[in-house]
Design an enzyme around this catalytic site. Sequence first.
Site, mmCIF file in Angstrom:
data_model
loop_
_atom_site.group_PDB
_atom_site.id
_atom_site.type_symbol
_atom_site.label_atom_id
_atom_site.label_comp_id
_atom_site.label_asym_id
_atom_site.label_seq_id
_atom_site.Cartn_x
_atom_site.Cartn_y
_atom_site.Cartn_z
ATOM 1 N N GLY A 193 -21.822 -27.481 -47.377
ATOM 2 C CA GLY A 193 -23.142 -28.074 -47.157
ATOM 3 C C GLY A 193 -23.817 -27.707 -45.850
ATOM 4 O O GLY A 193 -25.032 -27.671 -45.765
ATOM 5 N N GLU A 235 -22.069 -30.422 -39.293
ATOM 6 C CA GLU A 235 -21.930 -31.093 -40.593
ATOM 7 C C GLU A 235 -23.313 -31.273 -41.216
ATOM 8 O O GLU A 235 -24.317 -31.336 -40.499
ATOM 9 C CB GLU A 235 -21.219 -32.433 -40.324
ATOM 10 N N ASP A 256 -21.893 -39.818 -43.947
ATOM 11 C CA ASP A 256 -22.107 -40.903 -44.893
ATOM 12 C C ASP A 256 -21.121 -42.016 -44.527
ATOM 13 O O ASP A 256 -21.392 -42.823 -43.644
ATOM 14 C CB ASP A 256 -21.883 -40.309 -46.292
ATOM 15 N N LYS A 262 -26.514 -41.204 -42.352
ATOM 16 C CA LYS A 262 -26.822 -42.434 -43.092
ATOM 17 C C LYS A 262 -26.031 -43.565 -42.451
ATOM 18 O O LYS A 262 -24.947 -43.905 -42.921
ATOM 19 C CB LYS A 262 -26.342 -42.308 -44.550
ATOM 20 N N VAL A 271 -29.335 -37.448 -51.263
ATOM 21 C CA VAL A 271 -30.293 -36.376 -50.997
ATOM 22 C C VAL A 271 -29.671 -35.003 -51.252
ATOM 23 O O VAL A 271 -28.454 -34.834 -51.175
ATOM 24 C CB VAL A 271 -30.823 -36.437 -49.548
ATOM 25 N N ARG A 319 -28.720 -26.527 -53.427
ATOM 26 C CA ARG A 319 -28.491 -26.152 -52.024
ATOM 27 C C ARG A 319 -29.618 -25.286 -51.479
ATOM 28 O O ARG A 319 -29.888 -25.297 -50.285
ATOM 29 C CB ARG A 319 -27.171 -25.379 -51.884
HETATM 30 P P1 IMP Z 1 -18.354 -38.908 -45.686
HETATM 31 O O1 IMP Z 1 -16.924 -38.579 -45.490
HETATM 32 O O2 IMP Z 1 -18.515 -40.097 -46.612
HETATM 33 O O3 IMP Z 1 -19.114 -39.100 -44.388
HETATM 34 O O4 IMP Z 1 -18.988 -37.737 -46.536
HETATM 35 C C1 IMP Z 1 -19.591 -36.640 -46.006
HETATM 36 C C2 IMP Z 1 -19.802 -35.590 -47.095
HETATM 37 O O5 IMP Z 1 -20.234 -36.190 -48.327
HETATM 38 C C3 IMP Z 1 -20.896 -34.635 -46.703
HETATM 39 O O6 IMP Z 1 -20.390 -33.518 -46.025
HETATM 40 C C4 IMP Z 1 -21.516 -34.268 -48.044
HETATM 41 O O7 IMP Z 1 -20.861 -33.147 -48.598
HETATM 42 C C5 IMP Z 1 -21.270 -35.458 -48.941
HETATM 43 N N1 IMP Z 1 -22.468 -36.335 -49.063
HETATM 44 C C6 IMP Z 1 -22.625 -37.576 -48.569
HETATM 45 N N2 IMP Z 1 -23.856 -38.070 -48.841
HETATM 46 C C7 IMP Z 1 -24.511 -37.089 -49.506
HETATM 47 C C8 IMP Z 1 -25.849 -36.973 -50.032
HETATM 48 O O8 IMP Z 1 -26.720 -37.865 -49.955
HETATM 49 N N3 IMP Z 1 -26.137 -35.789 -50.644
HETATM 50 C C9 IMP Z 1 -25.257 -34.762 -50.749
HETATM 51 N N4 IMP Z 1 -24.000 -34.823 -50.261
HETATM 52 C C10 IMP Z 1 -23.629 -35.979 -49.644
HETATM 53 MG MG MG Z 2 -21.165 -31.786 -51.193
#
Ligand code: IMP
Ligand code: MG
Length: 179
Positions: free
Chosen positions: A43, A98, A102, A130, A152, A164
């Site tokens: 990403g 990154e 999330d 977020k 998103v 992408r």
């Molecule tokens: P985390 O470990 O929950 O912080 O997840 C992070 C990863 O989840 C990011 O690198 C994204 O690949 C994916 N992700 C989280 N939210 C979104 C979103 O709204 N759209 C697309 N990918 C997301």
């Molecule tokens: Mg992803």
Amino acid sequence: MTGDIKKVLLSSEAIDQRVRELGAQITADYQGKEILMICILRGAVIFMGDLALAIKVPVALDFMAVSSYGGGSTSSGVVRILKDLDESVEGKHLLIVEDIIDSGLTLQYLTENLKSRNPASVKICTLLNKPSRRKIEVDVAYTGFEIPDEFVVGYGLDYAEKYRNLPFVGILKPEAYGA
Ligand code: IMP
Ligand code: MG
């Protein structure tokens, strides 16, 4: 492809402008140093390319792939290294790049993992954040945009490997991910 987008959240122009600002800030903060930018695949690849061009101190690039989500849109909490760095990070100034933070679980794991390899420093730069979704606290040095709790896509971010290459960041229609 754009028919699956409910709303454009960040235009291409807004992203360009913010990436330039981040580049200038990072350039000022790392004067006299060299940065090893670590792109979290897949990403962050587009963001990292544009950001690297906006940084005016020497940078080296390396890539790491982790899995946290599989193909879905909700966090499993499980982090697995799919591809590790090619180079040693010992004594280097690491900037983890990154696409979005999330839950924070992925970055929390990655930061601890990289710190254990004796770098000179570790900082995080994320395009999107977020904060309302955070499950674990992570120390983020550079944030492009804080966004609401919506799924998103675009500018590198995918749903099931799609979208992408949209030049903007948009909110996906729930029906596009089967919600
Ligand atoms: P985390 O470990 O929950 O912080 O997840 C992070 C990863 O989840 C990011 O690198 C994204 O690949 C994916 N992700 C989280 N939210 C979104 C979103 O709204 N759209 C697309 N990918 C997301
Ligand atoms: Mg992803």
